[in-house]
Design an enzyme around this catalytic site. Structure first.
Site, PDB file in Angstrom:
ATOM      1  N   ASP A  65       0.884  -1.069  -0.036  1.00 33.14           N
ATOM      2  CA  ASP A  65      -0.035  -0.018   0.051  1.00 33.14           C
ATOM      3  C   ASP A  65       0.897   1.328  -0.216  1.00 33.14           C
ATOM      4  OD1 ASP A  65       0.743  -0.615   2.584  1.00 33.14           O
ATOM      5  OD2 ASP A  65      -0.636   0.803   3.616  1.00 33.14           O
ATOM      6  N   GLU A 119       0.091  -1.273   5.513  1.00 29.76           N
ATOM      7  CA  GLU A 119       1.082  -0.825   6.634  1.00 29.76           C
ATOM      8  C   GLU A 119       1.159   0.838   6.886  1.00 29.76           C
ATOM      9  OE1 GLU A 119       5.064   0.993   7.406  1.00 29.76           O
ATOM     10  OE2 GLU A 119       3.912   1.316   5.748  1.00 29.76           O
TER      11      GLU A 119
END
Length: 168
Positions: A65, A119
């Site tokens: 991400d 994350e």
């Protein structure tokens, strides 16, 4: 190994804002599945690829991400410099991991490549927790290295590491 700068630019071009990593996870899963010496497992949008042996194991991990775009959603190359969302954190590291997986021969140690989601947001959403809940053995290893950028300096961890000095 293909050109890492091009591979990174290709990854930057794929949107993967936290909680919307499926397109990138699909791409990673397809690339890893093309490597005969890897066994690929998908847990949600997390992708883990492992060699099949039981020797000493190195875990290489990186998050899929990015933070939301801010005028930087498209990759832009200027000479040998890549600009774009996730180019440093952490699609460059993902390109290295995918490059290792594209090698014709398996590595000299057992290897796990873990590509995980979420994350950049609250810990409760972190894909490593999803993988751990599904099958803790997928993340088992003797040493783990996260490809998070640190200015080319090895950092002894964050979010749960503990450093001790013991005098006897």
């Amino acid at each position: 190994m293909s050109d890492l700068l091009e591979q990174t630019a290709d990854l930057v071009a794929l949107p993967s804002v936290s909680r919307d990593e499926a397109v990138l996870a699909d791409r990673v899963e397809r690339q890893l599945a093309a490597t005969p010496w890897l066994e690929v497992t998908r847990v949600g949008d997390n992708v883990v690829a492992r060699t099949r042996g039981d020797g000493r194991r190195v875990v290489l991990a990186g998050h899929l991400d990015t933070v939301p775009p801010n005028g930087n959603a498209r990759p832009r190359l200027e000479g040998d410099t890549l600009w774009g969302l996730g180019s440093a954190d952490m699609k460059g590291g993902l390109a290295v991991m995918l490059g290792l997986a594209a090698e014709a021969e398996p590595p000299p140690v057992e290897l796990t490549l873990a590509f995980y989601v979420a994350e950049e947001i609250a810990r409760e959403h972190n894909g490593l927790l999803q993988i751990e809940a599904a099958d803790p053995q997928l993340l088992a290893g003797d040493v783990a290295v996260l490809g998070e950028p640190t200015g080319a300096v090895v950092e002894a961890g964050c979010q749960g590491s503990l450093a001790l000095a013991v005098t006897v």
